[in-house]
Design an enzyme around this catalytic site. Structure first.
Site, mmCIF file in Angstrom:
data_model
loop_
_atom_site.group_PDB
_atom_site.id
_atom_site.type_symbol
_atom_site.label_atom_id
_atom_site.label_comp_id
_atom_site.label_asym_id
_atom_site.label_seq_id
_atom_site.Cartn_x
_atom_site.Cartn_y
_atom_site.Cartn_z
ATOM 1 C CB SER B 151 -1.106 -0.080 1.058
ATOM 2 O OG SER B 151 -1.897 0.839 1.253
ATOM 3 C CG ASP B 228 -7.294 -3.398 -2.457
ATOM 4 O OD1 ASP B 228 -7.823 -2.417 -1.709
ATOM 5 O OD2 ASP B 228 -6.259 -3.427 -2.157
ATOM 6 C CG HIS B 263 -5.608 -2.725 0.888
ATOM 7 N ND1 HIS B 263 -5.013 -2.285 -0.318
ATOM 8 C CD2 HIS B 263 -5.028 -1.966 1.709
ATOM 9 C CE1 HIS B 263 -4.194 -1.458 -0.294
ATOM 10 N NE2 HIS B 263 -3.991 -1.101 1.177
#
EC number: 3.1.2.12
Lengths: 285, 285
Positions: B151, B228, B263
């Site tokens: 991320s 996600d 995620h």
């Protein structure tokens, strides 16, 4: 008996789920983890179930997040269910005063002393209510069950199996509190939940249960790190259980000592694959 | 440059260590994780180093506890170092007001705007100070370095590599913020750390850097879950980076989409082994 799905997350091609339900046995809402391997999700293939009991202070989250067990449950096609370590959301005086008694420390016994006896029935919850709930809601092979656990949960796994010969086809424990009637953690918990009469404690002590065990032959896989502070502090006492087992032909033990490993989740993560492979073999998974 | 060993725990026959040190670059004390594989511990064999950069809100602990990476670092003989995500213990107004700016959200840039510019130099910390510290204190092959992240940390891994052609021999990213100049998270962070002049942002944006890259050929392994939420919310924008790469012969991309994965850390845990195997191959481990 209905389950509320709190979350489901894809993990190693299976699903790590968290469920919530109202427990009759514990008279409170309870949360637990259930990992479904790919075969259970995709084909709804009925799978063996392996129960994992956690140690002091844990909720259902620790094992799910820190052990890395899911990859092995996926590989061997086993559903793994891990309950919380005590009733939750109840209001009992003193329940949150210490890490080793009350909340997070149910010790997998059925309490007989007030006020604990109203809710603290973790033994019946784990061996009966939870099993029925799982079998009626997930694609399980109800005759294929194993149990394992860590520390207080290792004690829990051992007594659940030893008090119910034949109920579980496979049993293992990481660093279990193997003789709670003889260690500080166990004495405090058993006195609190069962009362001062130590004669009542023996039927909740794995070492005592091993001595008296006369059921179908049972193998116990005991795992222990040599750098475990609680081993040094005589809280675990696996040697007492091994001694008791050596004079009972109905019990076989596999004892593995892990050089340099402590009591924590890095230790569990390192060997959880070996444990699940052991259970898988016995559960014909 | 000295390191204080905070803890060391045996894990997959190697050691998961946590170190603390005074950072000159960040002008504060910093904590990071360093896993040493068995070969580095037992024989002090010099090993490649793979740096992992974490996402928003993380400390050094999340990746250590939740990803299960250690088994693969042990298998391939790679040291894995994971720093914190921002300076800590500094006192800047507003640093704790939001999860996506300030503490836990350094974005791996060198801030130029007051008051952040005094401490928030995570780019220089990760690419220089930390590398020198690791090379002078651990048994490393200093010419064998990889970098990956998740991320915000995926963004960090990409820009650290793209701004320093040849510095890292292997680069991968889980669900990276691939085009921060075009997403809400990135715009907020870059405006805060670099000021309102958007012309200054491009040199910290992986997609822009890919467009302009003219260095030694570089392969980028980008990983993305299809379920996600932040992909759907247009915070990640991997398609922009892939488009930019398609018209630059100096950049090769390997893009893997993971059906149904979100995620979080269960996604990382599922694929971290594949990433480390990828790095190991490029690092000749």
């Amino acid at each position: 008996m209905s389950l509320e799905l709190v979350s489901t997350t894809k993990c190693f091609e299976g699903e790590q789920r968290v469920y919530k339900h109202r427990s009759k046995e514990l008279d409170c809402d309870m949360t637990f983890g259930a990992y479904l391997p790919p075969v259970a999700v995709e084909d709804k293939t009925a799978c063996p179930v392996l129960y994992f009991l956690s140690g002091l202070t844990c909720t259902h989250e620790n094992f799910i997040q820190k052990s890395g067990f899911q990859q092995f449950a996926a590989k061997y096609g086993i559903i793994i269910v891990n309950p919380d370590t005590s009733p939750r959301g109840v209001e009992l005086p003193g329940q949150d005063d210490a890490y080793d008694f009350g909340s997070g420390a149910g010790f997998y016994v059925d309490a007989t002393e007030a006020p604990w006896s109203k809710h603290y029935k973790m033994y019946s919850y784990v061996t009966q209510e939870l099993v029925e709930l799982i079998n009626s809601n997930l694609p399980t092979l109800s005759s294929k069950k194993g149990i394992f656990g860590h520390s207080m949960g290792g004690h829990g796994a051992l007594i659940c199996a030893l008090k119910n010969p034949g109920l579980y086809q496979s049993v293992s424990a990481f660093a279990p509190i193997a003789n709670p009637t003889e260690c500080p953690w166990g004495k405090k918990a058993l006195a609190g939940y069962l009362g001062a009469d130590t004669a009542k404690w023996a039927s909740w002590d794995a070492t005592s249960l091993v001595s008296q065990y006369a059921g179908t032959p049972q193998e116990l896989f005991i795992d222990q790190g040599t750098a475990d502070n609680f081993l040094v502090a005589k809280q675990l006492l696996p040697e007492n259980l091994l001694n008791a087992a050596s004079s009972n032909d109905h019990i076989q033990t596999v004892y593995k000592q892990r050089e340099g490993y402590d009591h924590g989740y890095f230790y569990i993560a390192t060997f959880v694959g070996e444990h699940i492979a052991y259970h898988a073999k016995l559960l014909n998974a």
